[in-house]
Write a protein that holds these residues in place. Structure first.
Motif: not given
Ligand SMILES: Cc1ncsc1CCOP(=O)(O)O
Ligand SMILES: C=C1C=NC(C(F)(F)F)=NC1=N
Ligand SMILES: [Mg+2]
Length: 220
Positions: A143, A176, A193
């Protein structure tokens, strides 16, 4: 005392949208409204990174987003900022390993949802012992959104937790999108998430709907 029964929370966590104004392609209000129309089930206000709002502006946006969630019975969680969560009477907070200790937060927010980031089985077991209502496991995939993440870990820790008798609700996070969400649910997460895939979408509604479809199909 945990917020609610685990089964209910596992359902609520299925499509967990996280965002702050810096993440959004469009106006944050519009983005959240579209994401809700698409079928997200849970929301976290995470005002972080370059250009993040502060003080009154941050509180104002949080309050506006909270009202939209309330209108649609979507839980509204605040990332990190416990004082803001208390001030808004949010449904809960999400804290990291280096934020305030969970037991202190629980004292300040009895009966609310407290989520904890965890990267190892040890951290998961401690989270359970301290009374976390859910754990966020990641980054599952690479990410660009959070620059100081722990190493990308795939679904191995999610699978490891699910191979035990531990029943804590789990959300996967990190890189994701609709194309890889199935793998996260198949590994045993209760939900996914998402920041970028929804907040940067031309149609947040369309992406949220795709994610909802994938998660519901894989959760049967
Ligand atoms: C807050 C967080 N914690 C682990 S990865 C992340 C970012 C996730 O963001 P995205 O869904 O844009 O990869
Ligand atoms: C750093 C984070 C890790 N996980 C989660 C969640 F998905 F909510 F569990 N939220 C965060 N802000
Ligand atoms: Mg934090």
């Amino acid at each position: 005392m945990p917020y609610t029964n685990e089964k209910k929370l596992k359902e609520l966590l299925q499509v967990y949208f996280i965002m702050g104004s810096p993440n959004c392609l469009k106006d944050p209000i519009l983005t959240l409204e579209e994401a809700i129309a698409g079928g997200i089930t849970f929301f976290q206000f995470r005002e972080k990174g370059t250009g993040a709002l502060k003080g009154e502006e941050k509180t104002k946006l949080a309050s506006e987003l909270q009202e939209i969630c309330r209108d649609h019975s979507i839980p509204f969680i605040v990332n990190d900022d416990i004082e803001l969560a208390i001030k808004l009477e949010a449904d809960g907070v999400h804290i990291g390993q280096d934020d305030e200790a969970l037991r202190v937060v629980r004292e300040k927010m009895p009966g609310k949802i407290i989520g904890l980031s965890a990267h190892t089985m040890e951290e998961v077991k401690t989270a359970i012992r301290e009374g976390a209502d859910y754990v966020g496991i990641g980054p599952i995939f690479p990410t660009l959104t959070k620059t100081d993440t722990k190493p990308v870990q795939g679904t191995k820790l999610v699978e490891e937790i699910r191979s035990t008798s531990l029943s804590i609700p789990i959300v996967g996070i990190g890189g994701i999108h609709a194309g890889n969400a199935a793998k996260v649910i198949e590994s045993g997460a209760d939900g996914v998430s998402i920041i970028t895939a929804i907040s940067q979408a031309v149609s947040p509604k369309e992406v949220a709907a795709q994610l909802k479809k994938v998660v519901l199909e894989k959760s049967k």
